[in-house]
Design an enzyme around this catalytic site. Structure first.
Site, PDB file in Angstrom:
ATOM      1  N   ASP A 285       0.914  -1.317   0.021  1.00 24.96           N
ATOM      2  CA  ASP A 285       0.155   0.250   0.015  1.00 24.96           C
ATOM      3  C   ASP A 285       0.845   1.236   0.076  1.00 24.96           C
ATOM      4  O   ASP A 285       2.130   1.252   0.274  1.00 24.96           O
ATOM      5  CB  ASP A 285      -0.989   0.146   1.262  1.00 24.96           C
ATOM      6  CG  ASP A 285      -2.392   0.753   0.791  1.00 24.96           C
ATOM      7  OD1 ASP A 285      -2.227   1.668  -0.077  1.00 24.96           O
ATOM      8  OD2 ASP A 285      -3.299   0.411   1.564  1.00 24.96           O
TER       9      ASP A 285
HETATM   10  C1  BGC Z   1      -5.086   2.939   0.157  1.00 22.61           C
HETATM   11  C2  BGC Z   1      -5.328   2.111  -1.031  1.00 22.61           C
HETATM   12  C3  BGC Z   1      -5.169   2.713  -2.503  1.00 22.61           C
HETATM   13  C4  BGC Z   1      -3.944   3.551  -2.495  1.00 22.61           C
HETATM   14  C5  BGC Z   1      -3.472   4.003  -3.884  1.00 22.61           C
HETATM   15  C6  BGC Z   1      -3.899   3.962  -0.104  1.00 22.61           C
HETATM   16  O1  BGC Z   1      -3.914   5.079   0.865  1.00 22.61           O
HETATM   17  O2  BGC Z   1      -4.988   2.585   1.510  1.00 22.61           O
HETATM   18  O3  BGC Z   1      -6.510   1.291  -0.688  1.00 22.61           O
HETATM   19  O4  BGC Z   1      -5.324   1.852  -3.370  1.00 22.61           O
HETATM   20  O5  BGC Z   1      -3.984   4.481  -1.245  1.00 22.61           O
HETATM   21  O6  BGC Z   1      -4.400   5.231  -4.127  1.00 22.61           O
END
Ligand code: BGC
Length: 760
Positions: A285
């Site tokens: 993530d």
């Molecule tokens: C989130 C994810 C997301 C990623 C990319 C993160 O802050 O937890 O779910 O896919 O950002 O935007």
């Protein structure tokens, strides 16, 4: 003749097997040969996922110097770049200017639709309609792939039992069985049943794992749970997504039993790859590798090593891999094999997408102009929104509304565009959203007089507003003081035959980093409802939200309550159709509504305990509370219709079932009301005695049936011992013979039970 048939058969089998192996052999030869030409830096470059941050970033940092990095082979993929032109520019840089011309993959948070925005995932899961859910991800894949994307960060399948956690909005609720079906349906839609033509995108199941079990519902918080609970209750949807062929997995931010998911070898290698046979790649993530430093796992070099060794292939934004892996290799902390393995997996994904054959496969401007925001997707957005609404109360058949007289449409969300799309609609444009006021007018023209008043702001708490408005001014503070807004609402309501109050949360009062300790309606909205209820007129509450809310008082004040969640761009039109009975609501809750926060976590498939609570009995020394009953406000599976469904007593094909037999359960459902409608008939079981304590109910199957008024339908389910399997204390999936209860009903609470014995 017999021998001839056998030879022919084995020839066919060999041919099919080798044909299946062919692409993968060809792929391996291709990638091995490409990797033979790659420098160490280029290999590490493939592990780097960047976002230039021109669109909405979701973390606190964005990548720098992206163009040069692409030229130098330091980038494997990008996200947050939207539109064919921008993506073409970036792909051209990689193809023309980088030494080995390796294409990039382009990802995005396509969570509930792309530019055409569908209801939030929690809402979609309340449709209990897998065909529709698959249609939503198929449409999102077609639209986003036409606009240049090849990878979506979805589905989010985190089981969530704590509505304080804002990200319950993004998942399919609390149940492992329902959640697994939703996960599978979404993967099928995104990946076009694993047929990677230019309308299919790579799915990315997230957040692996247990992110939804964050302690106290506080975002990014610790998770700690028994292995048995993990395997039986939290892991099934991720596994279902892997079994459906999810091409990638995103590791979660949280730690699990003391080790962050992003650096967790047991999770990312032993479980995911060795036990489940996952063949795709794992992405972290947003800056989750770097965040392991704050978790207390060491400096950037140490945590990057930990992640790579654990099986984490692609580093999102943080560039820990880019900046430390070659040093770690020199120091012997990682091996070339570790780096090669991760690089191979990323290149495989690109190969499977067909990007080596045609890096511009997704960059067809004609397709974009045809598919983006096309009328059929808009129509789907409306259908999905209608099917996602859950009718929680309908006293004296207040709904559907008459198409005559005067309606007072009141409330901070009644004429609002900003909040219709809900959280995680990064590519959606709120300007296309239909507010309820417009939807009602579209629906009934001049046959009904509609008087509108705002009545209240979403919230009057300035500190709260500042935090909740981080992306945009979703909570506006009216120029008029709260007392004036309220007075206007009461005046409008006084002229009307019925009051419709549209209340709830702003889009980003739920979603990432939107945990709330108080999940009631903000005080100003509560006051408004109270004032409207005092008028003694029929009061319909339309509740827009991204999580279950503690609205016991407001439910008691209202005549009817319709939860629409954040229903997407067609919200107003769909809600109007439901209010006027053009669509008879059929949604069922995929998550429990608590009475108060003290009951949380609350879920239907809990254990019995040694001193079980007895409803309506006040006695000491039971597993209950002094100040609130154990019952939720609305249980899992609950949802009314404008019509009534009557259930016959279920019949069982037998009451003793041998291990090679199946049990058939039949029930006849009759539509005894005045409207045609759909009912979701639910089947639950309970194992009465086991080697470990077992839940009081577990959803095993359901069927959504359409029944015309006055008609009946027989619904039949079959159960085999396989359906009754669970993970025992040794984490072995077993069936245990013995007494079982079978429950059939309209929600997890309102069921008829039968007894049977499953034999060894
Ligand atoms: C989130 C994810 C997301 C990623 C990319 C993160 O802050 O937890 O779910 O896919 O950002 O935007």
């Amino acid at each position: 003749m017999k021998t001839y048939t056998c030879v022919l058969l084995s020839l066919i089998i060999t041919f099919v097997a080798s044909a299946q192996n062919l692409p993968s052999q060809k792929m391996t030869v291709f990638i091995d040969s490409l990797m033979g030409k790659m420098t160490l830096e280029e290999k590490i470059g493939q592990l780097n996922l960047v976002t230039p941050g021109s669109d909405i970033p979701t973390g606190s940092v964005v990548s720098k110097g992206v163009e040069d990095k692409i030229r130098n082979g330091n980038v494997g993929g990008m996200f947050g770049v939207i539109g064919v032109d921008k993506i073409r520019n970036a792909q051209t840089l990689a193809i023309k200017d980088s030494r080995l011309h390796i294409p990039l993959i382009f990802g995005s948070d396509v969570i509930h639709g792309y530019k055409t925005t569908f209801p939030i995932p929690l809402a979609l899961s309340c449709s209990w309609d897998m065909k529709l859910i698959e249609a939503s991800s198929r449409a999102a894949a077609i639209e986003s792939s036409a606009d240049g994307l090849s990878w979506v960060f979805s589905p989010m399948v985190d089981i969530a039992r704590d509505p304080r956690w804002g990200r319950v909005a993004e998942g399919a609720g609390e149940d492992p069985y329902l959640g697994s079906l939703v996960a599978k349906a979404m993967i099928k839609g995104y990946q076009n049943n694993n047929h990677f033509d230019n309308t299919a995108v790579l799915a990315c199941v997230k957040h692996f794992a247990l992110y939804g079990a964050a302690e106290s519902g506080r975002e990014y918080n610790t998770t700690d749970m028994s292995a048995v609970r993990m395997y039986n209750e939290y892991l099934p949807p991720y596994k279902a997504a892997v079994d459906a062929g999810s091409a990638s997995v995103m590791s979660s931010f949280n730690d699990i039993n003391g080790l962050p998911a992003t650096g967790n070898h047991w999770l990312l290698t032993d479980l995911l790859r060795k036990q489940w046979g996952f063949k795709g790649f794992v992405v972290s993530d947003y800056t989750a590798v770097n965040e392991m430093t704050a978790h207390g796992m060491g400096n950037l070099q140490t945590v990057s090593t930990l992640a790579l060794k654990a099986g984490m292939d692609m580093d999102m934004v943080g560039e820990g891999y880019l900046t430390t892996l070659s040093k770690s290799l020199k120091e012997g902390k990682v091996t070339l094999k570790d780096i090669d393995l991760a690089c191979h997996r990323i290149l495989e994904a690109k190969y499977k997408l067909g990007l080596f054959a045609n890096p511009y496969k997704y960059l067809d401007a004609d397709r974009a102009s045809k598919e983006v925001l096309s009328p059929n997707k808009k129509a789907l957005a409306k259908t999905l929104a209608e099917h996602s609404c859950v009718l929680l109360k309908n006293a004296q058949q207040t709904l559907p509304l008459q198409q005559t007289g005067t309606i007072a449409l009141i409330g901070p969300l009644a004429n609002d565009k900003m909040n219709m799309l809900g959280t995680w609609s990064v590519s959606g444009n709120y300007k296309f959203a239909i507010p309820v006021l417009e939807g009602l007018k579209n629906n009934v023209g001049n046959s009904v007089k509609i008087v509108y008043a705002k009545g209240a702001n979403i919230s009057d708490d300035s500190g709260f507003i500042k935090k909740a408005n981080v992306f945009a001014e979703e909570i506006t503070t009216d120029r008029k003081p709260p007392e004036v807004l309220l007075q206007e609402a009461v005046q409008a309501a006084q002229q009307a035959d019925v009051i419709v109050a549209v209340v709830g949360e702003s889009a980003n009062m739920s979603g990432e980093s939107s945990s709330r300790s108080d999940i009631g309606l903000p005080e100003c909205q509560q006051k408004m409802i109270e004032a409207l209820a005092h008028l003694g007129k029929p009061l319909v509450l339309v509740v827009m939200c991204g999580r279950p809310l503690t609205i016991e008082k407001e439910v008691s004040e209202a005549s009817a309550v319709l939860v629409t969640w954040h229903a997407g761009q067609e919200a107003g039109n769909a809600i109007a159709d439901v209010l006027f009975g053009k669509y008879n609501p059929s949604g069922k809750l995929s998550i429990t509504f608590p009475k108060n926060v003290g009951q949380v976590p609350i879920y239907y498939n809990h254990k019995n305990t040694g001193r079980p609570y007895i409803p309506n009995e006040s006695s000491k020394f039971k597993s209950d509370y002094l100040d609130v009953s154990n019952e939720p406000l609305f249980p899992f599976g609950f949802g009314l219709s404008y019509t009534n469904f009557n259930y016959s007593k279920p019949t069982l094909s037998k009451t003793e079932i041998k291990s090679n037999e199946k049990l058939t359960i039949k029930v006849t459902v009759t539509n005894t009301g005045n409207y045609d409608g759909e009912e979701t008939v639910q089947l639950y079981t309970r194992q009465m005695m086991g080697s470990i304590t077992r839940p009081v109910k577990e959803l095993k199957d359901f069927q959504k049936v359409f029944i015309k008024k006055g008609d009946s339908k027989e619904v039949a389910f079959t159960l085999s011992t396989e359906d009754l399997q669970f993970y025992n204390n040794n984490l072995k999936r077993v069936f245990e013979p013995g007494n079982y209860k079978i429950f059939i009903g309209t929600n997890s609470n309102d069921v008829t039970e039968s007894d049977c014995v499953f034999l060894q």
